[in-house]
Design a protein around this motif. Structure first.
Motif, PDB file in Angstrom:
ATOM      1  N   THR A   1      70.626  80.522  21.572  1.00 48.30           N
ATOM      2  CA  THR A   1      70.107  81.834  21.958  1.00 48.30           C
ATOM      3  C   THR A   1      69.123  82.275  20.894  1.00 48.30           C
ATOM      4  O   THR A   1      69.453  82.280  19.703  1.00 48.30           O
TER       5      THR A   1
ATOM      6  N   SER B   1      67.124  85.402  19.617  1.00 48.22           N
ATOM      7  CA  SER B   1      67.101  86.857  19.759  1.00 48.22           C
ATOM      8  C   SER B   1      67.160  87.532  18.400  1.00 48.22           C
ATOM      9  O   SER B   1      67.893  87.091  17.510  1.00 48.22           O
TER      10      SER B   1
ATOM     11  N   THR C   1      68.168  90.659  18.353  1.00 53.45           N
ATOM     12  CA  THR C   1      69.120  91.756  18.544  1.00 53.45           C
ATOM     13  C   THR C   1      70.514  91.312  18.978  1.00 53.45           C
ATOM     14  O   THR C   1      71.476  92.035  18.759  1.00 53.45           O
ATOM     15  N   ARG C   2      70.648  90.166  19.578  1.00 51.02           N
ATOM     16  CA  ARG C   2      71.960  89.762  20.099  1.00 51.02           C
ATOM     17  C   ARG C   2      72.830  89.129  19.021  1.00 51.02           C
ATOM     18  O   ARG C   2      72.349  88.478  18.106  1.00 51.02           O
ATOM     19  N   ASP C   3      74.127  89.360  19.202  1.00 51.37           N
ATOM     20  CA  ASP C   3      75.120  88.689  18.367  1.00 51.37           C
ATOM     21  C   ASP C   3      76.110  88.030  19.321  1.00 51.37           C
ATOM     22  O   ASP C   3      75.938  88.085  20.540  1.00 51.37           O
TER      23      ASP C   3
ATOM     24  N   SER D   1      77.364  90.219  22.205  1.00 53.11           N
ATOM     25  CA  SER D   1      76.403  90.698  23.212  1.00 53.11           C
ATOM     26  C   SER D   1      75.551  89.584  23.830  1.00 53.11           C
ATOM     27  O   SER D   1      74.636  89.863  24.610  1.00 53.11           O
ATOM     28  N   ASP D   2      75.869  88.344  23.540  1.00 60.62           N
ATOM     29  CA  ASP D   2      75.066  87.222  24.025  1.00 60.62           C
ATOM     30  C   ASP D   2      75.503  86.784  25.431  1.00 60.62           C
ATOM     31  O   ASP D   2      76.053  85.701  25.617  1.00 60.62           O
ATOM     32  N   SER D   3      75.232  87.626  26.418  1.00 60.40           N
ATOM     33  CA  SER D   3      75.666  87.313  27.780  1.00 60.40           C
ATOM     34  C   SER D   3      74.969  86.079  28.347  1.00 60.40           C
ATOM     35  O   SER D   3      75.578  85.296  29.080  1.00 60.40           O
TER      36      SER D   3
ATOM     37  N   ILE E   1      73.100  81.262  17.637  1.00 61.31           N
ATOM     38  CA  ILE E   1      72.149  82.349  17.847  1.00 61.31           C
ATOM     39  C   ILE E   1      71.243  82.367  16.630  1.00 61.31           C
ATOM     40  O   ILE E   1      71.730  82.373  15.497  1.00 61.31           O
TER      41      ILE E   1
ATOM     42  N   THR F   1      70.245  87.119  31.599  1.00 64.71           N
ATOM     43  CA  THR F   1      71.296  86.328  32.235  1.00 64.71           C
ATOM     44  C   THR F   1      70.870  85.904  33.638  1.00 64.71           C
ATOM     45  O   THR F   1      71.141  84.787  34.067  1.00 64.71           O
TER      46      THR F   1
END
Length: 173
Positions: free
Chosen positions: A16, A18, A20-22, A25-27, A48, A139
């Motif tokens: 992933t 990003s 901002t994602r962790d 929150s990594d849908s 990530i 997603t």
């Protein structure tokens, strides 16, 4: 059942991209991990990384060098916003580009989101006998890419052809 009709499980890593994602929150990354496992493949790894060319290349380079990883699914960083840099980071690693992936992804995505699909720079290719698919970070886009393209191309039973045969040939099997 002949040997060519048997399913061949692959070892697949998920990246992933990003800022901002962790993990919580990594849908998109979680969707891809679930989808590949439900299809019968093995999840080799999941990471990530920030949307940074060198962090992306570092993660991918390690997986590309690992002879036990057959495929990598990359989500995020394929648009035109801010630091989106997945295509620039990944394309230079390719030995062969799979032009049709981005073309067909945008065509099927057009059915779902209309002209907004032109803002996707989805791409795919081979690097050191590893197939890499890069798709947008939503997603929904990952679901479209997996269900409409990637799952069949990573299924050894899909006819008339699939990338499992290419992976096996390139690896000398």
């Amino acid at each position: 059942m002949s040997a060519s009709d048997a399913f061949s499980a692959l070892s697949i890593a998920v990246l992933t991209v990003s800022d901002t994602r962790d993990e919580a929150s990594d849908s998109s990354g979680h969707y891809l991990c679930t989808a590949l496992q439900e299809a019968g493949h093995r999840q080799a790894d999941k990471q990530i990384v920030k949307d940074d060319i060198y962090q992306i290349r570092a993660a991918l380079s390690a997986w590309i060098a690992d002879e036990n990883i057959d495929a990598v699914l990359v989500t995020g960083g394929t648009g035109f916003s801010g630091r989106d840099s997945t295509p620039e980071a990944v394309s230079v690693l390719f030995d062969k580009h799979i032009e049709g992936f981005g073309e067909v992804f945008r065509a099927v995505s057009y059915e779902e989101i209309g002209s907004s699909t032109i803002q996707s720079r989805a791409l795919a290719g081979f690097a050191n006998n590893t197939v890499i698919f890069c798709m947008p970070g939503s997603t929904g886009a990952c679901r479209t890419a997996w269900t409409r393209l990637i799952s069949e191309q990573l299924d050894s039973r899909h006819r008339p052809c699939n990338f499992v045969g290419v992976l096996n040939t390139r690896r000398g099997h």
